[in-house]
Write a protein that holds these residues in place. Sequence first.
Motif, PDB file in Angstrom:
ATOM      1  N   CYS A   1      63.074  34.121  -4.038  1.00 49.35           N
ATOM      2  CA  CYS A   1      61.592  33.917  -3.477  1.00 49.35           C
ATOM      3  C   CYS A   1      61.515  34.655  -1.645  1.00 49.35           C
ATOM      4  CB  CYS A   1      60.882  32.704  -3.178  1.00 49.35           C
ATOM      5  SG  CYS A   1      60.721  32.236  -5.233  1.00 49.35           S
ATOM      6  N   LEU A   2      62.547  34.438  -0.863  1.00 50.98           N
ATOM      7  CA  LEU A   2      62.709  34.467   0.403  1.00 50.98           C
ATOM      8  C   LEU A   2      62.939  35.789   0.478  1.00 50.98           C
ATOM      9  CD1 LEU A   2      64.459  31.325   1.276  1.00 50.98           C
ATOM     10  CD2 LEU A   2      61.907  31.702   1.970  1.00 50.98           C
ATOM     11  N   GLU A   3      63.901  35.740  -0.246  1.00 56.43           N
ATOM     12  CA  GLU A   3      64.367  37.728   0.242  1.00 56.43           C
ATOM     13  C   GLU A   3      63.377  38.429   0.129  1.00 56.43           C
ATOM     14  OE1 GLU A   3      67.244  38.216  -2.202  1.00 56.43           O
ATOM     15  OE2 GLU A   3      69.315  37.678  -0.841  1.00 56.43           O
ATOM     16  N   TYR A   4      62.544  38.104  -1.127  1.00 56.86           N
ATOM     17  CA  TYR A   4      61.238  39.382  -1.569  1.00 56.86           C
ATOM     18  C   TYR A   4      59.914  38.967  -0.142  1.00 56.86           C
ATOM     19  CZ  TYR A   4      56.882  40.743  -3.809  1.00 56.86           C
ATOM     20  OH  TYR A   4      55.753  41.199  -4.266  1.00 56.86           O
ATOM     21  N   ALA A   5      60.187  37.728  -0.319  1.00 64.45           N
ATOM     22  CA  ALA A   5      58.853  37.790   1.359  1.00 64.45           C
ATOM     23  C   ALA A   5      59.155  38.632   2.279  1.00 64.45           C
ATOM     24  CB  ALA A   5      59.031  36.234   1.380  1.00 64.45           C
ATOM     25  N   LEU A   6      60.312  38.466   2.543  1.00 68.41           N
ATOM     26  CA  LEU A   6      60.516  38.939   3.780  1.00 68.41           C
ATOM     27  C   LEU A   6      61.129  40.468   3.923  1.00 68.41           C
ATOM     28  CD1 LEU A   6      64.306  36.279   4.780  1.00 68.41           C
ATOM     29  CD2 LEU A   6      61.521  37.039   6.230  1.00 68.41           C
ATOM     30  N   GLU A   7      61.123  40.865   2.932  1.00 66.98           N
ATOM     31  CA  GLU A   7      61.429  42.481   2.652  1.00 66.98           C
ATOM     32  C   GLU A   7      59.622  43.008   2.189  1.00 66.98           C
ATOM     33  OE1 GLU A   7      63.392  42.371  -1.403  1.00 66.98           O
ATOM     34  OE2 GLU A   7      65.006  42.368   0.180  1.00 66.98           O
ATOM     35  N   ASN A   8      58.231  42.093   1.983  1.00 68.75           N
ATOM     36  CA  ASN A   8      57.085  42.603   2.084  1.00 68.75           C
ATOM     37  C   ASN A   8      56.779  41.794   2.830  1.00 68.75           C
ATOM     38  OD1 ASN A   8      57.217  43.964  -0.867  1.00 68.75           O
ATOM     39  ND2 ASN A   8      58.225  42.389  -1.186  1.00 68.75           N
ATOM     40  N   ILE A   9      57.069  41.758   4.089  1.00 69.17           N
ATOM     41  CA  ILE A   9      56.301  40.884   5.124  1.00 69.17           C
ATOM     42  C   ILE A   9      56.224  42.439   5.588  1.00 69.17           C
ATOM     43  CG2 ILE A   9      57.814  40.780   7.026  1.00 69.17           C
ATOM     44  CD1 ILE A   9      56.155  38.191   8.069  1.00 69.17           C
ATOM     45  N   SER A  10      54.410  42.531   6.583  1.00 70.31           N
ATOM     46  CA  SER A  10      54.058  43.794   7.524  1.00 70.31           C
ATOM     47  C   SER A  10      54.516  43.505   8.903  1.00 70.31           C
ATOM     48  CB  SER A  10      52.361  43.863   7.374  1.00 70.31           C
ATOM     49  OG  SER A  10      52.005  42.544   8.189  1.00 70.31           O
ATOM     50  N   ASP A  11      54.709  44.692   9.381  1.00 64.78           N
ATOM     51  CA  ASP A  11      55.256  45.139  10.945  1.00 64.78           C
ATOM     52  C   ASP A  11      54.696  44.370  11.620  1.00 64.78           C
ATOM     53  OD1 ASP A  11      57.770  46.349   9.576  1.00 64.78           O
ATOM     54  OD2 ASP A  11      55.931  48.227   9.713  1.00 64.78           O
ATOM     55  N   ASP A  12      52.805  44.711  11.122  1.00 62.89           N
ATOM     56  CA  ASP A  12      52.628  43.815  12.253  1.00 62.89           C
ATOM     57  C   ASP A  12      52.987  41.766  12.690  1.00 62.89           C
ATOM     58  OD1 ASP A  12      50.985  45.870  13.341  1.00 62.89           O
ATOM     59  OD2 ASP A  12      49.493  45.689  11.185  1.00 62.89           O
ATOM     60  N   ASP A  13      52.704  41.175  11.265  1.00 65.71           N
ATOM     61  CA  ASP A  13      52.964  40.262  10.840  1.00 65.71           C
ATOM     62  C   ASP A  13      54.434  39.458  11.397  1.00 65.71           C
ATOM     63  OD1 ASP A  13      50.777  39.755   9.595  1.00 65.71           O
ATOM     64  OD2 ASP A  13      51.897  39.459   7.805  1.00 65.71           O
ATOM     65  N   SER A  14      55.838  40.562  11.661  1.00 64.50           N
ATOM     66  CA  SER A  14      57.068  40.446  12.070  1.00 64.50           C
ATOM     67  C   SER A  14      57.174  40.186  13.666  1.00 64.50           C
ATOM     68  CB  SER A  14      57.875  41.183  11.481  1.00 64.50           C
ATOM     69  OG  SER A  14      58.111  42.535  11.460  1.00 64.50           O
ATOM     70  N   ASP A  15      56.459  41.765  14.151  1.00 66.81           N
ATOM     71  CA  ASP A  15      56.182  41.262  15.303  1.00 66.81           C
ATOM     72  C   ASP A  15      55.249  40.194  15.961  1.00 66.81           C
ATOM     73  OD1 ASP A  15      57.182  43.923  15.178  1.00 66.81           O
ATOM     74  OD2 ASP A  15      55.072  44.913  15.910  1.00 66.81           O
ATOM     75  N   LYS A  16      54.571  39.672  15.780  1.00 70.09           N
ATOM     76  CA  LYS A  16      53.435  38.123  15.854  1.00 70.09           C
ATOM     77  C   LYS A  16      54.347  36.895  15.876  1.00 70.09           C
ATOM     78  CE  LYS A  16      49.707  35.291  15.315  1.00 70.09           C
ATOM     79  NZ  LYS A  16      48.086  35.446  14.328  1.00 70.09           N
ATOM     80  N   THR A  17      55.530  36.811  14.832  1.00 71.79           N
ATOM     81  CA  THR A  17      56.576  36.080  14.351  1.00 71.79           C
ATOM     82  C   THR A  17      57.551  36.029  16.270  1.00 71.79           C
ATOM     83  OG1 THR A  17      56.021  35.854  11.943  1.00 71.79           O
ATOM     84  CG2 THR A  17      58.146  34.703  12.877  1.00 71.79           C
ATOM     85  N   ASP A  18      58.280  37.090  15.594  1.00 70.37           N
ATOM     86  CA  ASP A  18      59.135  37.126  17.350  1.00 70.37           C
ATOM     87  C   ASP A  18      59.327  37.106  18.063  1.00 70.37           C
ATOM     88  OD1 ASP A  18      60.906  38.550  15.483  1.00 70.37           O
ATOM     89  OD2 ASP A  18      60.490  40.495  15.091  1.00 70.37           O
TER      90      ASP A  18
END
Length: 73
Positions: free
Chosen positions: A53-70
């Motif tokens: 589940c975690l691998e799937y979520a991490l592979e499918n998170i949008s670039d915009d969401d990952s930038d915000k998290t970083d």
Amino acid sequence: MHTKKGMYKTVLEFEKGFESVNKTFRIPVPIVEKLEMLAGKYNTSVNKIVIQCLEYALENISDDDSDKTDSDS
């Protein structure tokens, strides 16, 4: 078209022999119950279900969401 059962069988494929660390997480009871149900249904461990589940979520998170998290860290 895949059935729900067929779709899970395709998604629930696990890698063996990977390096790991121990972590503790607080997970809501309803989620744990669903994870345990899936683990029983597919005769595997809850740990393997969580990893998938975690691998799937991490592979499918949008670039915009990952930038915000970083930037929030």
